[in-house]
Design an enzyme around this catalytic site. Structure first.
Site, PDB file in Angstrom:
ATOM      1  N   ASP A 343       0.865  -1.175   0.000  1.00 46.22           N
ATOM      2  CA  ASP A 343       0.000   0.000   0.000  1.00 46.22           C
ATOM      3  C   ASP A 343       0.902   1.227   0.000  1.00 46.22           C
ATOM      4  O   ASP A 343       2.102   1.135   0.310  1.00 46.22           O
ATOM      5  CB  ASP A 343      -0.927   0.013   1.218  1.00 46.22           C
ATOM      6  CG  ASP A 343      -2.195   0.823   0.976  1.00 46.22           C
ATOM      7  OD1 ASP A 343      -3.270   0.215   0.817  1.00 46.22           O
ATOM      8  OD2 ASP A 343      -2.104   2.061   0.920  1.00 46.22           O
ATOM      9  N   HIS A 450     -12.925 -11.305  -8.401  1.00 47.76           N
ATOM     10  CA  HIS A 450     -13.841 -10.565  -7.540  1.00 47.76           C
ATOM     11  C   HIS A 450     -14.153 -11.354  -6.273  1.00 47.76           C
ATOM     12  O   HIS A 450     -14.892 -12.337  -6.295  1.00 47.76           O
ATOM     13  CB  HIS A 450     -15.127 -10.257  -8.318  1.00 47.76           C
ATOM     14  CG  HIS A 450     -16.138  -9.497  -7.528  1.00 47.76           C
ATOM     15  ND1 HIS A 450     -17.487  -9.559  -7.790  1.00 47.76           N
ATOM     16  CD2 HIS A 450     -16.005  -8.641  -6.469  1.00 47.76           C
ATOM     17  CE1 HIS A 450     -18.133  -8.794  -6.926  1.00 47.76           C
ATOM     18  NE2 HIS A 450     -17.262  -8.233  -6.130  1.00 47.76           N
TER      19      HIS A 450
END
EC number: 4.2.1.17
Length: 729
Positions: A343, A450
């Protein structure tokens, strides 16, 4: 050799001891109709052996018997009630004859002994197991109850409470628990199983063990005082009513049957079991739940076939930490695939690691792992602010903010940091994969992946094939999802893919109902209590997030403007503009407060009524039937369109995606099973009453054709052969 059948054989072991060995041609033993008949023939041979002293049952497979052959169930369930009852009487006569042999019997049980496999070993006097044992009666999960004497023998062996817990919940237990409650008599290492079983038989033959006394309680009424019976069965019925509810009749039927049979001996108790089993087998719920089991096997088999030539990724990476990224990282690490979690924000990394640690601590609290295992798993998640280690990863899943520009930038940058053969995937929930692929130099190495929230609980992962996604890319991602313990279903690319594409017409039906004056509280109640969804649409929107739904609704409208573009301000708009984002900020359709366990609990909030009044007509009452029809027709129509357009490959995969991804009520079996049960002609008649509401209510042409020709979506099932033929199958 005393007897040789297709799935079992009977032979002498030593000194009057015979062994009956289950050894089906495939990888597992199943108690199908042919095996039951063969077992009866083998017992007939044993009954003629005057020098028989004892019998050992065992398996030549890694599991004893995994259960009945569920592929036979749907055809058996179509047999007239009288014939099905006759066949059950025949099957039970086989197990009674096994139980009544004039010598001690023992089952050497390895691996799984479920359903009919469990009922088979209940008919022996002793049971010796290996540490990998899983034994139980899962029938109620299939909408039925034990039919081969399980509801009779187990309570008489274990006592009512332990038996009810297993039978009503459809549970199985491991070796330690089985030994504790008396379901098995001992546990030994696999290499000592046969030797140990023979030793027990010898003790019984020699009179050191009283095998007749061990057998006797199974033949008699249940030893329970009136007070004990009242307590056990009242508590059990209350628990079942609370957990199973009215849509699942099997658990409460099983409890009531055990209660009614408690005062009878074996024969009359078995008759009561038979009388309860047969009507259950003819219910829509049983057909739907068996259909789910078969669909699950089909979907998993398809994934296995797809991945047989690819290597499962050994190192993965997640782009974007936070709750979702942390959940994916945890699931991968927990199942043995180390993860680099990247991140750009230190706080997000901390949040992601905290999420993973929280989930591991829950496993620790439940006794599933120890501190050493926890430390080992968490050490395989490597948080980073840069791309260190990305040159070693086999697959990367991007889970950053749902914004195409951001996703494209992150994916393009990552592509430069990984090996040329590394697969990239996006966890987008609505953005077309082919659009995101435009930012990449190697679009063939890219697809959608997903996940559903919360990742550790939701079994489905949608694998989205973009226009340029290669077969190898899809296979690698399917392999990773399978390794993570998920059920991957491959779909083709379109806005919303499959699950969200069919979910938002459902939400649109909800918005139209509110606009026409329906109350969201009643809609939630009807869709939960009557149709059977785990959450009504208002509650579900709050959980998804009103802001998330507002954004996704716009994406879907742009993708399918003819059906999903609206020309009015709806309830989702009203709540979004009022900063009521659902559970995440405590205000949505409902107000949320944390309970004693820190979980959000919904409460009434009259403020929302004023907000909704601005986008709704005056309140009026709608019938339950109209609410269900107006909610479900848009979803079902879209599901059918997805099949017709090739977005989803089969009705089985569509139904499993709905059950595993959205919580579609399992007792309905999914949209296509529900359609087949209702009948396409009846569905068409219902839908035509509401086609004035707009394009979402227009039935696709393919479904109209089905209605004209009275064709189901699932292949028709022929009833099983008459009972006389079944006996000698």
């Amino acid at each position: 050799m005393l007897y040789k059948g297709d799935t079992l054989y009977l032979d002498w072991l030593e000194d009057g001891i015979a062994e009956l060995v289950f050894d089906a041609p495939g990888s597992v033993n199943k108690l199908d109709t042919a095996t039951v008949a063969s077992l009866g023939e083998a017992i007939g041979v044993l009954e003629q052996q005057s020098d028989l002293k004892g019998l050992l049952l065992r398996s030549n497979k890694a599991a004893f018997i995994v259960g009945a052959d569920i592929t036979e169930f749907l055809s058996l369930f179509l047999v007239p009630e009288e014939q099905l009852s006759q066949w059950l009487h025949f099957a039970n006569s086989v197990f009674n004859r096994l139980e009544d042999l004039p010598v001690p019997t023992i089952a050497a049980v390895n691996g799984y002994a479920l359903g009919g496999g469990c009922e088979c070993v209940l008919a022996t006097d002793y049971r010796l197991a290996t540490p990998d044992l899983r034994i139980g009666l899962p029938e109620t999960k299939l909408g039925i109850m034990p039919g081969f004497g399980g509801s009779v023998r187990m309570p008489r062996m274990l006592g009512a409470d332990s038996a009810l817990e297993i039978i009503a919940a459809g549970k199985d237990v491991g070796a330690d628990q089985a030994l504790k409650i008396g379901l098995v008599d001992g546990v030994v290492k696999a290499e000592k199983l046969v030797e140990g079983a023979i030793a027990i038989l010898r003790q019984a033959i020699n009179g050191d063990l009283d095998w007749k006394a061990k057998r006797q309680p199974k033949l008699e009424p249940l030893k329970l005082s009136k007070i004990e019976a009242a307590m056990s069965f009242t508590i059990a019925k209350g628990m079942v009513a609370q957990t199973a509810g009215k849509h699942y009749p099997a658990p409460i039927t099983a409890v009531k049957t055990i209660e009614a049979a408690a005062r009878f001996g074996r024969e009359e108790a078995l008759n009561l079991e038979n009388k309860s089993f047969v009507p259950l087998a003819h219910t829509n719920e049983a057909r739907a739940l068996v259909g789910i089991f078969l669909n699950d096997q089909y979907v998993k088999g398809k994934a296995k076939k797809l991945t047989k030539d690819v290597e499962t990724p050994k190192q993965a990476a997640v782009l974007g930490a936070g709750i979702m990224g942390g959940g994916i990282a945890y699931q991968s690490a927990w199942k043995g695939v180390p993860v680099v979690m990247k991140d750009i924000n230190d706080k997000s990394l901390t949040l992601g690691m905290t999420e993973a640690a929280k989930l591991l601590n829950k496993q620790l609290e439940r006794g599933k792992i120890d501190g050493l295992k926890l430390a080992g798993v968490i050490s395989t998640i490597h948080p980073t602010l840069d791309y260190a280690g990305f040159d070693r990863v086999d697959v990367v899943v991007e889970a950053v903010v749902e914004n195409p520009k951001v996703k494209k930038a992150v994916l393009a940058e990552t592509e430069q940091k990984v090996r040329p053969d590394t697969v990239l995937a996006s966890n987008t929930s609505t953005i077309p994969i082919s659009e995101l692929a435009n930012a990449l130099e190697r679009p063939e190495n890219f697809c959608g992946m997903h996940f559903f929230n919360p990742v550790h609980r939701m079994p489905l992962v949608e694998i989205i094939r973009g226009e340029k996604s290669s077969d190898e890319t899809i296979a690698k991602v399917v392999a990773w999802a399978s390794k993570m313990g998920k059920t991957p279903i491959v779909v083709n690319d379109c806005p919303g893919f499959f699950v969200n594409r069919v979910l938002f017409p459902y939400f649109a039906g909800f918005s139209q109902l509110l606009r026409d004056g329906a109350g969201f509280r009643k809609i939630d109640k009807v869709m939960e209590k009557q149709f059977g969804w785990p959450m009504g649409p208002a509650y579900l929107l709050d959980v998804v997030g009103i802001d998330t739904a507002h954004h996704a609704q716009a994406v879907m409208a742009a993708g399918f403007p003819q059906r999903m573009q609206k020309d009015y301000r709806d309830a989702i708009d009203a709540l979004f503009d009022a900063n009521r984002f659902g559970q995440k900020n405590g205000l949505g359709f409902w107000r949320y407060k944390e309970d004693s366990k820190g979980k959000p609990k919904k409460e009434e909030d009259v403020v929302v009524d004023d907000l909704l009044a601005k986008v709704s007509q005056p309140k009026r009452d709608f019938s339950e039937e109209e609410i269900i029809a107006r909610m479900m027709i848009p979803m079902v129509n879209e599901v059918v369109r997805c099949l017709e357009e090739g977005i989803i490959a089969t009705p089985a995969e569509a139904d499993m995606a709905l059950v595993y991804g959205l919580g579609f009520p399992p007792f309905h079996g999914g949209a296509f099973r529900w359609l087949d049960t209702l009948g396409s002609a009846k569905y068409l008649d219902m839908a035509q009453q509401y086609q004035h509401l707009g394009p979402l209510y227009e039935v696709p042409e393919g479904l109209r054709n089905k209605a004209r020709h009275n064709e189901p979506y699932y292949p028709p099932v022929e009833p099983a052969r008459p009972v006389g033929d079944l006996k000698t199958a």
